[in-house]
Design a protein around this motif. Structure first.
Motif, PDB file in Angstrom:
ATOM      1  N   LEU A   1      24.298   7.923   7.026  1.00 14.51           N
ATOM      2  CA  LEU A   1      24.266   6.122   6.571  1.00 14.51           C
ATOM      3  C   LEU A   1      23.608   5.487   7.464  1.00 14.51           C
ATOM      4  O   LEU A   1      22.838   4.727   6.925  1.00 14.51           O
ATOM      5  CB  LEU A   1      25.680   5.823   6.358  1.00 14.51           C
ATOM      6  N   ALA A   2      23.518   5.700   8.773  1.00 14.36           N
ATOM      7  CA  ALA A   2      22.717   4.935   9.804  1.00 14.36           C
ATOM      8  C   ALA A   2      21.473   5.037   9.582  1.00 14.36           C
ATOM      9  O   ALA A   2      20.460   4.144   9.452  1.00 14.36           O
ATOM     10  CB  ALA A   2      23.130   5.258  11.250  1.00 14.36           C
ATOM     11  N   ALA A   3      20.934   6.260   9.426  1.00 17.95           N
ATOM     12  CA  ALA A   3      19.487   6.740   9.159  1.00 17.95           C
ATOM     13  C   ALA A   3      18.851   6.340   7.782  1.00 17.95           C
ATOM     14  O   ALA A   3      17.779   5.680   7.754  1.00 17.95           O
ATOM     15  CB  ALA A   3      19.342   8.445   9.277  1.00 17.95           C
ATOM     16  N   ARG A   4      19.726   6.377   6.865  1.00 18.83           N
ATOM     17  CA  ARG A   4      19.709   5.947   5.491  1.00 18.83           C
ATOM     18  C   ARG A   4      19.357   4.018   5.745  1.00 18.83           C
ATOM     19  O   ARG A   4      18.386   3.658   5.063  1.00 18.83           O
ATOM     20  CB  ARG A   4      20.626   5.938   4.530  1.00 18.83           C
ATOM     21  N   THR A   5      20.306   3.540   6.352  1.00 13.53           N
ATOM     22  CA  THR A   5      20.084   2.187   6.530  1.00 13.53           C
ATOM     23  C   THR A   5      18.819   1.524   7.207  1.00 13.53           C
ATOM     24  O   THR A   5      18.075   0.579   6.861  1.00 13.53           O
ATOM     25  CB  THR A   5      21.390   1.675   7.122  1.00 13.53           C
ATOM     26  N   LEU A   6      18.507   2.303   8.303  1.00 12.40           N
ATOM     27  CA  LEU A   6      17.532   2.041   9.039  1.00 12.40           C
ATOM     28  C   LEU A   6      16.019   2.238   8.205  1.00 12.40           C
ATOM     29  O   LEU A   6      15.253   1.335   8.372  1.00 12.40           O
ATOM     30  CB  LEU A   6      17.305   2.881  10.410  1.00 12.40           C
ATOM     31  N   TRP A   7      15.954   3.303   7.538  1.00  6.72           N
ATOM     32  CA  TRP A   7      14.856   3.706   6.687  1.00  6.72           C
ATOM     33  C   TRP A   7      14.505   2.596   5.854  1.00  6.72           C
ATOM     34  O   TRP A   7      13.695   1.781   5.521  1.00  6.72           O
ATOM     35  CB  TRP A   7      14.799   5.137   6.251  1.00  6.72           C
ATOM     36  N   ARG A   8      15.720   2.343   4.923  1.00  5.32           N
ATOM     37  CA  ARG A   8      15.659   1.289   3.858  1.00  5.32           C
ATOM     38  C   ARG A   8      15.170  -0.289   4.612  1.00  5.32           C
ATOM     39  O   ARG A   8      14.570  -0.933   3.639  1.00  5.32           O
ATOM     40  CB  ARG A   8      17.062   1.078   3.012  1.00  5.32           C
ATOM     41  N   SER A   9      15.704  -0.652   5.517  1.00  3.18           N
ATOM     42  CA  SER A   9      15.316  -1.819   6.077  1.00  3.18           C
ATOM     43  C   SER A   9      13.989  -1.946   6.707  1.00  3.18           C
ATOM     44  O   SER A   9      13.714  -3.117   6.938  1.00  3.18           O
ATOM     45  CB  SER A   9      16.438  -2.376   7.194  1.00  3.18           C
ATOM     46  N   THR A  10      13.336  -0.744   7.153  1.00  2.00           N
ATOM     47  CA  THR A  10      12.161  -0.990   7.653  1.00  2.00           C
ATOM     48  C   THR A  10      11.002  -0.378   7.140  1.00  2.00           C
ATOM     49  O   THR A  10       9.901  -0.756   7.308  1.00  2.00           O
ATOM     50  CB  THR A  10      12.138  -0.523   9.153  1.00  2.00           C
ATOM     51  N   VAL A  11      11.126   0.359   6.227  1.00  2.00           N
ATOM     52  CA  VAL A  11      10.073   1.255   5.564  1.00  2.00           C
ATOM     53  C   VAL A  11       9.871   0.681   4.205  1.00  2.00           C
ATOM     54  O   VAL A  11      10.763   0.809   3.564  1.00  2.00           O
ATOM     55  CB  VAL A  11      10.432   2.598   5.503  1.00  2.00           C
ATOM     56  N   PRO A  12       8.871  -0.031   3.986  1.00  2.00           N
ATOM     57  CA  PRO A  12       8.442  -0.441   2.599  1.00  2.00           C
ATOM     58  C   PRO A  12       8.366   0.455   1.476  1.00  2.00           C
ATOM     59  O   PRO A  12       7.872   1.712   1.693  1.00  2.00           O
ATOM     60  CB  PRO A  12       7.274  -1.257   2.827  1.00  2.00           C
ATOM     61  N   ARG A  13       9.162   0.263   0.399  1.00  2.00           N
ATOM     62  CA  ARG A  13       8.995   1.058  -0.806  1.00  2.00           C
ATOM     63  C   ARG A  13       7.419   1.330  -1.486  1.00  2.00           C
ATOM     64  O   ARG A  13       6.783   0.228  -1.266  1.00  2.00           O
ATOM     65  CB  ARG A  13       9.866   0.676  -1.915  1.00  2.00           C
ATOM     66  N   PRO A  14       7.026   2.402  -1.594  1.00  2.00           N
ATOM     67  CA  PRO A  14       5.682   2.371  -2.425  1.00  2.00           C
ATOM     68  C   PRO A  14       5.574   1.809  -3.543  1.00  2.00           C
ATOM     69  O   PRO A  14       6.698   1.540  -4.333  1.00  2.00           O
ATOM     70  CB  PRO A  14       5.419   4.092  -2.596  1.00  2.00           C
ATOM     71  N   ALA A  15       4.535   1.273  -3.930  1.00  2.00           N
ATOM     72  CA  ALA A  15       4.469   0.271  -4.956  1.00  2.00           C
ATOM     73  C   ALA A  15       4.524   1.062  -6.343  1.00  2.00           C
ATOM     74  O   ALA A  15       3.909   2.409  -6.096  1.00  2.00           O
ATOM     75  CB  ALA A  15       3.038  -0.296  -5.012  1.00  2.00           C
ATOM     76  N   PRO A  16       5.153   0.703  -7.172  1.00  2.00           N
ATOM     77  CA  PRO A  16       5.111   1.556  -8.410  1.00  2.00           C
ATOM     78  C   PRO A  16       3.812   1.754  -9.132  1.00  2.00           C
ATOM     79  O   PRO A  16       2.883   1.039  -9.145  1.00  2.00           O
ATOM     80  CB  PRO A  16       6.057   0.899  -9.249  1.00  2.00           C
ATOM     81  N   LEU A  17       3.720   2.833  -9.661  1.00  2.61           N
ATOM     82  CA  LEU A  17       2.457   3.498 -10.081  1.00  2.61           C
ATOM     83  C   LEU A  17       2.076   2.536 -11.602  1.00  2.61           C
ATOM     84  O   LEU A  17       3.309   2.024 -12.272  1.00  2.61           O
ATOM     85  CB  LEU A  17       2.266   4.831 -10.779  1.00  2.61           C
ATOM     86  N   PRO A  18       0.912   2.052 -11.816  1.00  2.00           N
ATOM     87  CA  PRO A  18       0.805   1.171 -12.886  1.00  2.00           C
ATOM     88  C   PRO A  18       0.780   1.851 -14.162  1.00  2.00           C
ATOM     89  O   PRO A  18       0.725   3.150 -14.268  1.00  2.00           O
ATOM     90  CB  PRO A  18      -0.759   0.719 -12.877  1.00  2.00           C
ATOM     91  N   VAL A  19       1.754   1.281 -14.931  1.00  2.00           N
ATOM     92  CA  VAL A  19       1.966   2.010 -16.369  1.00  2.00           C
ATOM     93  C   VAL A  19       0.655   1.689 -17.485  1.00  2.00           C
ATOM     94  O   VAL A  19       0.299   0.751 -17.631  1.00  2.00           O
ATOM     95  CB  VAL A  19       3.032   1.434 -17.134  1.00  2.00           C
ATOM     96  N   PRO A  20       0.152   2.985 -17.769  1.00  2.00           N
ATOM     97  CA  PRO A  20      -1.037   2.713 -18.549  1.00  2.00           C
ATOM     98  C   PRO A  20      -0.782   2.075 -19.976  1.00  2.00           C
ATOM     99  O   PRO A  20       0.039   2.052 -20.645  1.00  2.00           O
ATOM    100  CB  PRO A  20      -1.482   4.347 -18.962  1.00  2.00           C
ATOM    101  N   ALA A  21      -1.761   1.131 -20.449  1.00  3.28           N
ATOM    102  CA  ALA A  21      -1.623   0.344 -21.695  1.00  3.28           C
ATOM    103  C   ALA A  21      -1.650   1.366 -22.824  1.00  3.28           C
ATOM    104  O   ALA A  21      -2.463   2.231 -22.946  1.00  3.28           O
ATOM    105  CB  ALA A  21      -2.613  -0.713 -21.588  1.00  3.28           C
TER     106      ALA A  21
END
Length: 411
Positions: free
Chosen positions: A379-399
């Motif tokens: 839980l501590a490792a998960r919390t540290l990762w989520r609070s410091t590592v930005p989530r990758p930007a979602p891939l654009p949805v093709p029109a």
């Protein structure tokens, strides 16, 4: 109203600290006898034996129980400062003093703007959960150095680097305090301090680094995570032994080397995860330094071949620093560590004979304690990762191509 509430909280803090610490002192001075094996024998026999060797100007070269970096000589020799007391009594007084210093450091930090006294409560309540073992090992002194280093880290990186290196020369693990250190100041001063101390000890006292060989040859201690394999295997006829080996009670016999190697592999994987986290982390807040240190030490304690009860003192100290910061998200892992600390005093020393015998009570306590540590680590490792590592930007949805609306001509 706020000032009155703070004063009331301080009064409770200091009162509970005083009462619990007096009780601990009564146990180590044997006014009252704590259940289970005598935890003070390490001081009166082992530490005092090392003291007699160290004061001659050399390390215990032929004693495999000496498994500590060279600066560990300082806390072992420190009772000489309280020369009017016998060695064990002087050591207990100094351990109590280290506890008091940590309390004062956490109080100072917790009363600053943007901070909280929750961390101080963690220390006040957490330490007595481990029983008299806290004052019968020098780990509380190392923890004091680590707490001072982390609290200095955000504003005084040079002080932090110096203290972290000094702590690492006392018992290795404080090097993990530097996991989230940014810039060159903390690391530079850490390297300089460690180098200078190493040179001084190597030049003045023979055997300064003999501990490296002794540490390498350790087996699987009966309280470790890997030991659960053999506790269960004994129920099905595993013919190994439980013996005092390299200063701790360890399993010896078939497949012990395999489990010990697996523990080293797990520690290696933990190091790899921490390295990946450090490369990916982008958001560093005031509490990140303490959170990362807490996660790092949790990982290495949980995966270690040896989980001695005093290791929990390290975790309580780091947990206390984490919760000095209002924005720290480590509350649940800290609560799990406090729970593991209470179970620890039950499995050692209270019912340690049951752990050694691998009976139902002993295996249950050990399984519960180690499960709490594993959960806290994840839980501590998960919390540290989520609070410091930005989530990758979602891939654009093709029109989706729009179909031309068909128009029909009137007939």
């Amino acid at each position: 109203m706020k000032t009155t509430g703070t004063r009331r909280s301080l009064a409770w803090l200091l009162g509970i600290w005083a009462v619990t610490r007096v009780i601990l002192l009564l146990f180590v001075f044997k006014v009252y006898v704590f259940p289970g094996p005598d935890v003070t024998s390490d001081v009166s026999v082992i530490y005092q034996g090392w003291y007699d060797v160290l004061r001659t100007g050399t390390f215990p070269l032929h004693d495999v129980t000496w498994q500590y970096p060279p600066a560990a000589a300082l806390p072992i020799l420190s009772p000489a400062l309280v020369f009017w007391l016998d060695y064990p009594s002087a050591f207990f007084v100094l351990a109590f003093t280290a506890d008091l210093v940590v309390l004062l450091l956490l109080l100072y930090a917790g009363l600053r703007p943007g901070r909280t006294l929750r961390g101080t409560w963690v220390w006040v309540a957490g330490v007595p959960l481990l029983g008299p073992t806290v004052y019968a090992r020098y780990d509380v002194m190392v923890t004091g150095v680590a707490v001072a280093a982390l609290l200095a880290g955000t504003r005084h990186p040079r002080v932090m680097g110096t203290l972290a290196a000094f702590g690492a020369m006392l018992k290795v693990w404080p090097v993990l305090l530097l996991l989230a250190a940014r810039g060159r100041a903390a690391w530079g001063w850490a390297v300089l301090t460690a180098g200078a101390l190493s040179a001084v000890f190597a030049l003045t006292m023979p055997g300064a680094f003999a501990f490296l060989t002794f540490q390498r040859d350790r087996g699987t201690e009966v309280e470790s995570l890997g030991a659960l394999v053999f506790h269960v295997a004994r129920q099905f006829g595993w013919d190994g032994q439980v013996l005092l080996n390299y200063g701790s009670v360890e399993f010896l016999g078939p497949y012990v080397d395999v489990v010990s190697t697996a523990a080293l592999v797990l520690s290696g994987l933990a190091f790899g995860w921490l390295l990946l986290w450090r490369l990916r982390a982008r958001r560093f807040e005031a509490h990140t330094l303490a959170d990362a240190a807490f996660v790092g030490v949790l990982m290495f304690v949980t995966t270690s071949r040896v989980i001695s009860p005093q290791y929990l003192v390290w975790l309580i100290g780091l947990a206390a620093v984490c919760l000095c910061f209002r924005d720290s998200r480590m509350r649940l892992p800290v609560a799990l560590v406090l729970g593991a600390s209470f179970v620890t005093v039950l499995e050692f020393p209270v019912w340690f004979a049951h752990v050694v015998a691998s009976d139902t009570l002993g295996v249950t306590l050990l399984s519960l304690r180690n499960t709490l540590l594993v959960l806290a680590t994840i839980l501590a490792a998960r919390t540290l990762w989520r609070s410091t590592v930005p989530r990758p930007a979602p891939l654009p949805v093709p029109a989706q191509p729009t179909r031309a609306r068909e128009t029909s001509l009137p007939s």
